[in-house]
Write a protein that holds these residues in place. Structure first.
Motif, PDB file in Angstrom:
ATOM      1  N   THR A 121      -6.945  -5.094  -9.951  1.00 32.88           N
ATOM      2  CA  THR A 121      -5.505  -5.196  -9.689  1.00 32.88           C
ATOM      3  C   THR A 121      -5.058  -4.360  -8.507  1.00 32.88           C
ATOM      4  O   THR A 121      -4.364  -4.841  -7.610  1.00 32.88           O
ATOM      5  CB  THR A 121      -4.715  -4.791 -10.949  1.00 32.88           C
ATOM      6  N   SER A 122      -5.425  -3.087  -8.483  1.00 22.61           N
ATOM      7  CA  SER A 122      -4.912  -2.201  -7.442  1.00 22.61           C
ATOM      8  C   SER A 122      -5.352  -2.626  -6.053  1.00 22.61           C
ATOM      9  O   SER A 122      -4.550  -2.646  -5.111  1.00 22.61           O
ATOM     10  CB  SER A 122      -5.358  -0.758  -7.719  1.00 22.61           C
ATOM     11  N   GLU A 123      -6.633  -2.991  -5.906  1.00 28.30           N
ATOM     12  CA  GLU A 123      -7.127  -3.409  -4.593  1.00 28.30           C
ATOM     13  C   GLU A 123      -6.498  -4.733  -4.174  1.00 28.30           C
ATOM     14  O   GLU A 123      -6.165  -4.920  -3.004  1.00 28.30           O
ATOM     15  CB  GLU A 123      -8.648  -3.537  -4.633  1.00 28.30           C
ATOM     16  N   ALA A 124      -6.339  -5.650  -5.119  1.00 27.21           N
ATOM     17  CA  ALA A 124      -5.706  -6.932  -4.804  1.00 27.21           C
ATOM     18  C   ALA A 124      -4.270  -6.726  -4.350  1.00 27.21           C
ATOM     19  O   ALA A 124      -3.810  -7.351  -3.379  1.00 27.21           O
ATOM     20  CB  ALA A 124      -5.752  -7.850  -6.028  1.00 27.21           C
ATOM     21  N   PHE A 125      -3.544  -5.840  -5.026  1.00 26.47           N
ATOM     22  CA  PHE A 125      -2.159  -5.560  -4.660  1.00 26.47           C
ATOM     23  C   PHE A 125      -2.047  -5.035  -3.231  1.00 26.47           C
ATOM     24  O   PHE A 125      -1.188  -5.480  -2.462  1.00 26.47           O
ATOM     25  CB  PHE A 125      -1.562  -4.537  -5.629  1.00 26.47           C
ATOM     26  N   LYS A 126      -2.871  -4.088  -2.881  1.00 27.77           N
ATOM     27  CA  LYS A 126      -2.799  -3.507  -1.546  1.00 27.77           C
ATOM     28  C   LYS A 126      -2.992  -4.574  -0.475  1.00 27.77           C
ATOM     29  O   LYS A 126      -2.327  -4.550   0.569  1.00 27.77           O
ATOM     30  CB  LYS A 126      -3.849  -2.408  -1.394  1.00 27.77           C
ATOM     31  N   LEU A 127      -3.885  -5.522  -0.743  1.00 26.43           N
ATOM     32  CA  LEU A 127      -4.201  -6.515   0.267  1.00 26.43           C
ATOM     33  C   LEU A 127      -3.195  -7.648   0.340  1.00 26.43           C
ATOM     34  O   LEU A 127      -2.959  -8.194   1.407  1.00 26.43           O
ATOM     35  CB  LEU A 127      -5.617  -7.054   0.019  1.00 26.43           C
ATOM     36  N   PHE A 128      -2.577  -8.036  -0.781  1.00 26.23           N
ATOM     37  CA  PHE A 128      -1.591  -9.118  -0.647  1.00 26.23           C
ATOM     38  C   PHE A 128      -0.176  -8.599  -0.404  1.00 26.23           C
ATOM     39  O   PHE A 128       0.713  -9.371  -0.077  1.00 26.23           O
ATOM     40  CB  PHE A 128      -1.636 -10.109  -1.824  1.00 26.23           C
ATOM     41  N   LEU A 129       0.029  -7.288  -0.483  1.00 21.59           N
ATOM     42  CA  LEU A 129       1.312  -6.725  -0.070  1.00 21.59           C
ATOM     43  C   LEU A 129       1.327  -6.406   1.424  1.00 21.59           C
ATOM     44  O   LEU A 129       2.374  -6.413   2.060  1.00 21.59           O
ATOM     45  CB  LEU A 129       1.612  -5.446  -0.855  1.00 21.59           C
ATOM     46  N   SER A 130       0.156  -6.129   1.965  1.00 20.41           N
ATOM     47  CA  SER A 130       0.041  -5.694   3.355  1.00 20.41           C
ATOM     48  C   SER A 130      -0.061  -6.872   4.309  1.00 20.41           C
ATOM     49  O   SER A 130      -0.546  -7.947   3.960  1.00 20.41           O
ATOM     50  CB  SER A 130      -1.198  -4.803   3.497  1.00 20.41           C
ATOM     51  N   MET A 131       0.382  -6.657   5.547  1.00 16.29           N
ATOM     52  CA  MET A 131       0.270  -7.677   6.581  1.00 16.29           C
ATOM     53  C   MET A 131      -1.139  -7.756   7.157  1.00 16.29           C
ATOM     54  O   MET A 131      -1.450  -8.669   7.925  1.00 16.29           O
ATOM     55  CB  MET A 131       1.265  -7.395   7.711  1.00 16.29           C
ATOM     56  N   ALA A 132      -2.012  -6.821   6.792  1.00 19.87           N
ATOM     57  CA  ALA A 132      -3.394  -6.856   7.269  1.00 19.87           C
ATOM     58  C   ALA A 132      -4.194  -7.872   6.473  1.00 19.87           C
ATOM     59  O   ALA A 132      -3.891  -8.167   5.320  1.00 19.87           O
ATOM     60  CB  ALA A 132      -4.028  -5.476   7.131  1.00 19.87           C
ATOM     61  N   CYS A 133      -5.235  -8.413   7.098  1.00 29.08           N
ATOM     62  CA  CYS A 133      -6.117  -9.359   6.434  1.00 29.08           C
ATOM     63  C   CYS A 133      -7.516  -8.763   6.360  1.00 29.08           C
ATOM     64  O   CYS A 133      -7.860  -7.838   7.099  1.00 29.08           O
ATOM     65  CB  CYS A 133      -6.159 -10.685   7.184  1.00 29.08           C
ATOM     66  N   ILE A 134      -8.323  -9.292   5.469  1.00 27.16           N
ATOM     67  CA  ILE A 134      -9.689  -8.807   5.306  1.00 27.16           C
ATOM     68  C   ILE A 134     -10.417  -8.828   6.650  1.00 27.16           C
ATOM     69  O   ILE A 134     -10.371  -9.796   7.390  1.00 27.16           O
ATOM     70  CB  ILE A 134     -10.455  -9.676   4.289  1.00 27.16           C
ATOM     71  N   LYS A 135     -11.098  -7.718   6.930  1.00 30.64           N
ATOM     72  CA  LYS A 135     -11.891  -7.569   8.141  1.00 30.64           C
ATOM     73  C   LYS A 135     -11.049  -7.583   9.423  1.00 30.64           C
ATOM     74  O   LYS A 135     -11.578  -7.834  10.509  1.00 30.64           O
ATOM     75  CB  LYS A 135     -12.987  -8.644   8.220  1.00 30.64           C
ATOM     76  N   ASP A 136      -9.738  -7.324   9.291  1.00 31.76           N
ATOM     77  CA  ASP A 136      -8.921  -7.106  10.492  1.00 31.76           C
ATOM     78  C   ASP A 136      -9.341  -5.794  11.142  1.00 31.76           C
ATOM     79  O   ASP A 136      -9.991  -4.949  10.528  1.00 31.76           O
ATOM     80  CB  ASP A 136      -7.434  -7.015  10.114  1.00 31.76           C
ATOM     81  N   SER A 137      -8.924  -5.620  12.377  1.00 30.93           N
ATOM     82  CA  SER A 137      -9.213  -4.349  13.049  1.00 30.93           C
ATOM     83  C   SER A 137      -8.295  -3.242  12.559  1.00 30.93           C
ATOM     84  O   SER A 137      -8.522  -2.073  12.841  1.00 30.93           O
ATOM     85  CB  SER A 137      -9.062  -4.519  14.567  1.00 30.93           C
ATOM     86  N   ILE A 138      -7.255  -3.609  11.808  1.00 25.79           N
ATOM     87  CA  ILE A 138      -6.352  -2.614  11.235  1.00 25.79           C
ATOM     88  C   ILE A 138      -6.491  -2.632   9.718  1.00 25.79           C
ATOM     89  O   ILE A 138      -6.830  -3.646   9.116  1.00 25.79           O
ATOM     90  CB  ILE A 138      -4.880  -2.890  11.621  1.00 25.79           C
ATOM     91  N   ARG A 139      -6.235  -1.484   9.110  1.00 23.54           N
ATOM     92  CA  ARG A 139      -6.349  -1.370   7.658  1.00 23.54           C
ATOM     93  C   ARG A 139      -5.026  -1.692   6.984  1.00 23.54           C
ATOM     94  O   ARG A 139      -3.982  -1.742   7.628  1.00 23.54           O
ATOM     95  CB  ARG A 139      -6.808   0.035   7.281  1.00 23.54           C
ATOM     96  N   TRP A 140      -5.071  -1.863   5.661  1.00 24.88           N
ATOM     97  CA  TRP A 140      -3.872  -2.241   4.904  1.00 24.88           C
ATOM     98  C   TRP A 140      -2.752  -1.233   5.096  1.00 24.88           C
ATOM     99  O   TRP A 140      -1.578  -1.602   5.192  1.00 24.88           O
ATOM    100  CB  TRP A 140      -4.213  -2.381   3.415  1.00 24.88           C
ATOM    101  N   CYS A 141      -3.090   0.053   5.190  1.00 24.88           N
ATOM    102  CA  CYS A 141      -2.076   1.106   5.247  1.00 24.88           C
ATOM    103  C   CYS A 141      -1.463   1.261   6.641  1.00 24.88           C
ATOM    104  O   CYS A 141      -0.477   1.993   6.811  1.00 24.88           O
ATOM    105  CB  CYS A 141      -2.663   2.434   4.790  1.00 24.88           C
ATOM    106  N   ASP A 142      -2.032   0.586   7.637  1.00 24.77           N
ATOM    107  CA  ASP A 142      -1.515   0.685   9.002  1.00 24.77           C
ATOM    108  C   ASP A 142      -0.484  -0.389   9.324  1.00 24.77           C
ATOM    109  O   ASP A 142      -0.042  -0.504  10.473  1.00 24.77           O
ATOM    110  CB  ASP A 142      -2.676   0.579  10.006  1.00 24.77           C
ATOM    111  N   THR A 143      -0.102  -1.173   8.342  1.00 27.27           N
ATOM    112  CA  THR A 143       0.851  -2.260   8.558  1.00 27.27           C
ATOM    113  C   THR A 143       2.041  -2.108   7.616  1.00 27.27           C
ATOM    114  O   THR A 143       1.978  -1.348   6.652  1.00 27.27           O
ATOM    115  CB  THR A 143       0.200  -3.633   8.288  1.00 27.27           C
ATOM    116  N   PRO A 144       3.107  -2.857   7.841  1.00 27.25           N
ATOM    117  CA  PRO A 144       4.188  -2.867   6.854  1.00 27.25           C
ATOM    118  C   PRO A 144       3.756  -3.632   5.613  1.00 27.25           C
ATOM    119  O   PRO A 144       2.911  -4.531   5.680  1.00 27.25           O
ATOM    120  CB  PRO A 144       5.321  -3.597   7.578  1.00 27.25           C
ATOM    121  N   LEU A 145       4.306  -3.272   4.464  1.00 25.97           N
ATOM    122  CA  LEU A 145       4.179  -4.086   3.267  1.00 25.97           C
ATOM    123  C   LEU A 145       5.287  -5.120   3.332  1.00 25.97           C
ATOM    124  O   LEU A 145       6.392  -4.829   3.785  1.00 25.97           O
ATOM    125  CB  LEU A 145       4.303  -3.218   2.016  1.00 25.97           C
ATOM    126  N   PHE A 146       5.002  -6.342   2.877  1.00 25.69           N
ATOM    127  CA  PHE A 146       6.000  -7.390   3.093  1.00 25.69           C
ATOM    128  C   PHE A 146       7.347  -7.091   2.428  1.00 25.69           C
ATOM    129  O   PHE A 146       8.392  -7.477   2.962  1.00 25.69           O
ATOM    130  CB  PHE A 146       5.459  -8.771   2.718  1.00 25.69           C
TER     131      PHE A 146
END
Length: 547
Positions: A252-277
Motif C-alpha cells: 500500500t505505502s509504496e503504491a500510494f507514493k507512486l500514484f500520488l506523485s507526478m513521477a513515473c517508474i524509472k524516471d530520472s526524478i524520484r517520487w519526492c522531487d515532484t508535486p503530489l497531484f
C-alpha cells in the motif's frame, strides 16, 4: 558468485558469531552467575528472535528484514496487527516453525550441558581465525555507508552483500533515507504551482480499494456474482471497465507514493522531487477531501516520522494537499462513507471538489471486512475446487463476501453523484492471492523463484487490478468528448503511476508537469511503455508473456 562459496562463508560467519556471543556471556560469568544467566539468555533470545522472524517472513511472504519490512511495521495499526496474528501466526505452518526452534533450543541446552561435563573449551587456534573473520565482516558492517543512488545492495558485489546482518544494516540506513525523502517531498510541495485551470470536471471522485484480486470480480468474468451493482451500472452505459491495468507495487505505502506523485517508474526524478497531484488540485482551487479507513492521524504529535502510507500526514506535506480529512477509523467502509456525506449534507459542497475515499476493501482478515448481510458465499459454493481443503474454501468464500460488500460500498458512493456533474474513478492499490492457484493468501515476491507458469499466476494475482470509471448522466451530457475518449481507451495497457496525468486532464489543470503521453485517454498515450513492477523492476508484460 557461486552459491557454495556464499553458503560456506555465511556458515562460518554465523558459527563464529555464535561462539563469540557465548564467549561474551562467559566474561559476565566471572563477575556473577546471575549476570551471566541474564546476559546469555538475552543474547540467545535476540539471535533466535531474529532468526525465527526472518524465516517466518520468508515462508509466508518471501520477505526478509529490510527497509520495506520496517515500513510495514511502522504503518501497521492495532487492528491490522491483531488480524495479522489471527491470520498468519496461529497457523499450523507457524506452529511447526516454532516447534522446530524449540527442539533446536533443547538440543543446544543438552549439548552445552554435555560439553561442560567434559570440560570442553574452544582452543586458541580456532578462536583466532574466527575473531579475524568477525573483524573482517564487522569492518564493512559497521563502517560502509549506504549509497542511496544504488538500486540494490548487490552493486557492492562482495561476499558481505549476501550476509543477512549486513543487509539489515543497509536496510536501517535505507529506512532513514526514506524518512529524509519526506522532508524533500515537503519542500517541493511548498513551491509547486499551476498555470491555470478550466475546471472541466467540477467533481472528481477517486475511490482507492484494497487487495482486490481482479479475477474475483464478476465484471471481469468471475463465475461468482461479486459485483452485481457495478454490473447494473455498466449495463446503463455509465460505467466503463478497463481491461489491462496493473499497479506498480504490491504494498500500500509504496503504491500510494507512486500514484500520488507526478513521477513515473524509472524516471530520472524520484517520487519526492515532484508535486503530489492533490497539491496541484488544491493550488488550482479544488476542495480536496481525503477519507481513509486505514490510515488516520490519531494524534497531532505523532506524525514527525511517518514513513508508511500515512506519509501524507507529515507536517510539511499535509497542509499543501488536503482541505479536509477524517480523524477516526470505522469497523466497516460504509460507516466512513456515511460520515462524509452526512457532514456535507449539513455543510454543503464546494463548487469544485476532489474527493478521495481510501477503503479497507478486502484487506485480510477477509471475514472482518463485511457485515452479516453480505455473507452470501460459503465453502460449499467451492466444491469444484478439489485442490483446496475446507478451511481454504472458507477463506475463498470470505474473500468473495468481502468483494460483494465492496461492490455495495463503491456503488453507494457512486449513487451520491448520479445527479451531479461528476466523474468517479475506482481502482485498487494492489491485488492479492487467495488460494487462487496454490494454498496461499496475502502477497509474496516469489514469482521469479517458482515454476514459470505459477510465477505468472502469482504476478497477475498481485498486480492485475480492476480499474473503472463512472460518468454521471449529467457528466455525459456536458462532456461527450471525454466520455468518447474514455471508451476508446478501455483496452490500453496502463499502470497506476500514470494516474495523475489522467486526473489533471480531466480537471483541466494546466501545468508543466502534465504529459499527454502518460494520460490514459489521450490519443498521444504511450502504449509501448515498459511496465516495471515491484522493487526489483520486473517487466510485467515480458514476464507474463513467458519470454
Amino acid at each position: 558468485m557461486p552459491y557454495g562459496v556464499l553458503l560456506a562463508y555465511n556458515l562460518v560467519f554465523y558459527l563464529s558469531l555464535s561462539l563469540i556471543v557465548c564467549k561474551i556471556a562467559g566474561w559476565f560469568q566471572k563477575i556473577h552467575q546471575a549476570l551471566y544467566i541474564a546476559t546469555h539468555t538475552l543474547l540467545h533470545l535476540l539471535c533466535y528472535g531474529f532468526s525465527i522472524s526472518n524465516i517466518f517472513l520468508y515462508i509466508f511472504f518471501n520477505l526478509r528484514w529490510d527497509a520495506f519490512t520496517f515500513q510495514l511495521i511502522h504503518e501497521t495499526n492495532t487492528r491490522e496487527s491483531s488480524e495479522f496474528l489471527e491470520t498468519y501466526l496461529f497457523t499450523s505452518e507457524c506452529g511447526l516453525l516454532v516447534m522446530g526452534y524449540i527442539l533446536l533450543m533443547v538440543t543446544e541446552y543438552f549439548a552445552i550441558k554435555w560439553s561442560r561435563q567434559r570440560s570442553i573449551s574452544m582452543p586458541w587456534y580456532v578462536s583466532m581465525p574466527i575473531a579475524a573473520l568477525f573483524i573482517y565482516n564487522g569492518i564493512f558492517f559497521c563502517f560502509q555507508n549506504f549509497d542511496s543512488t544504488h538500486d540494490n545492495a548487490n552493486d557492492y558485489n562482495t561476499l558481505i552483500m549476501r550476509n543477512m546482518l549486513w543487509k539489515l544494516h543497509l536496510s536501517v540506513q535505507q529506512y532513514d533515507v526514506e524518512k529524509a525523502d519526506l522532508d524533500i517531498c515537503a519542500q517541493n510541495q511548498e513551491i509547486m504551482a499551476v498555470d491555470s485551470c478550466s475546471y472541466t470536471s467540477p467533481n472528481v471522485v477517486i475511490i482507492i480499494g484494497e487487495s482486490f484480486i481482479k479475477r474475483h470480480s464478476s465484471l471481469y468474468g468471475y463465475n461468482k456474482t461479486t459485483n452485481p451493482n457495478l454490473e447494473k451500472l455498466r449495463q446503463t452505459g455509465n460505467l466503463s471497465v478497463f481491461t489491462d491495468v496493473i499497479t506498480t507495487r504490491h504494498g500500500t505505502s509504496e503504491a500510494f507514493k507512486l500514484f500520488l506523485s507526478m513521477a513515473c517508474i524509472k524516471d530520472s526524478i524520484r517520487w519526492c522531487d515532484t508535486p503530489l497531484f492533490p497539491t496541484l488540485f488544491k493550488q488550482a482551487g479544488y476542495h480536496v477531501a481525503f477519507y481513509s479507513n486505514q490510515f488516520v492521524k490519531e494524534s497531532e504529535k505523532d506524525r514527525e516520522n511517518a514513513t508508511g502510507a500515512g506519509f501524507f500526514y507529515h507536517p510539511g506535506i499535509e497542509p499543501y494537499i488536503f482541505n479536509e480529512r477524517n480523524h477516526s477509523l470505522n469497523q466497516f467502509d460504509e460507516e466512513m462513507v456515511q460520515e462524509y456525506f452526512e457532514k456535507h449534507k449539513k455543510e454543503g459542497f464546494k463548487p469544485y471538489n476532489l474527493t478521495i475515499f481510501h477503503l479497507l476493501g478486502q484487506h485480510v482478515s477477509y471475514k472482518d471486512r463485511y457485515t452479516q448481510k453480505y455473507a452470501r458465499f460459503t465453502e460449499k459454493d467451492y466444491d469444484d475446487r478439489k485442490d483446496l481443503t475446507n478451511s481454504q474454501k472458507r477463506e475463498v468464500s470470505e474473500y468473495d463476501n468481502a468483494t460483494l460488500y465492496n461492490d455495495y460500498v463503491v456503488s453507494t458512493i457512486i449513487s451520491h453523484y448520479q445527479n451531479q456533474d461528476a466523474i468517479v474513478i475506482y481502482f485498487s492499490d494492489h491485488g492479492e492471492e487467495c488460494n487462487d492457484f496454490r494454498p496461499h493468501i496475502g502477497r509474496s515476491g516469489d514469482w521469479d523463484m517458482i515454476e514459470r507458469k505459477a510465477g505468472i499466476e502469482c504476478l497477475r494475482c498481485q498486480f492485475d487490478i480492476p480499474f473503472i470509471i463512472y460518468t454521471s448522466p449529467l457528466y455525459q451530457q456536458n462532456h461527450p468528448e471525454i466520455v468518447k475518449e474514455i471508451n476508446t481507451a478501455l483496452d490500453r495497457p496502463f499502470m497506476t503511476d500514470d494516474l495523475p496525468h489522467l486526473l489533471l486532464y480531466l480537471a483541466g489543470i494546466h501545468t508543466s508537469w502534465y504529459d499527454s503521453r502518460h494520460n490514459l485517454i489521450s490519443p498521444n498515450f504511450n502504449t509501448k511503455r515498459r511496465r516495471l513492477v515491484s522493487r526489483v523492476f520486473t517487466d510485467y508484460d515480458e514476464f507474463c508473456s513467458g519470454k
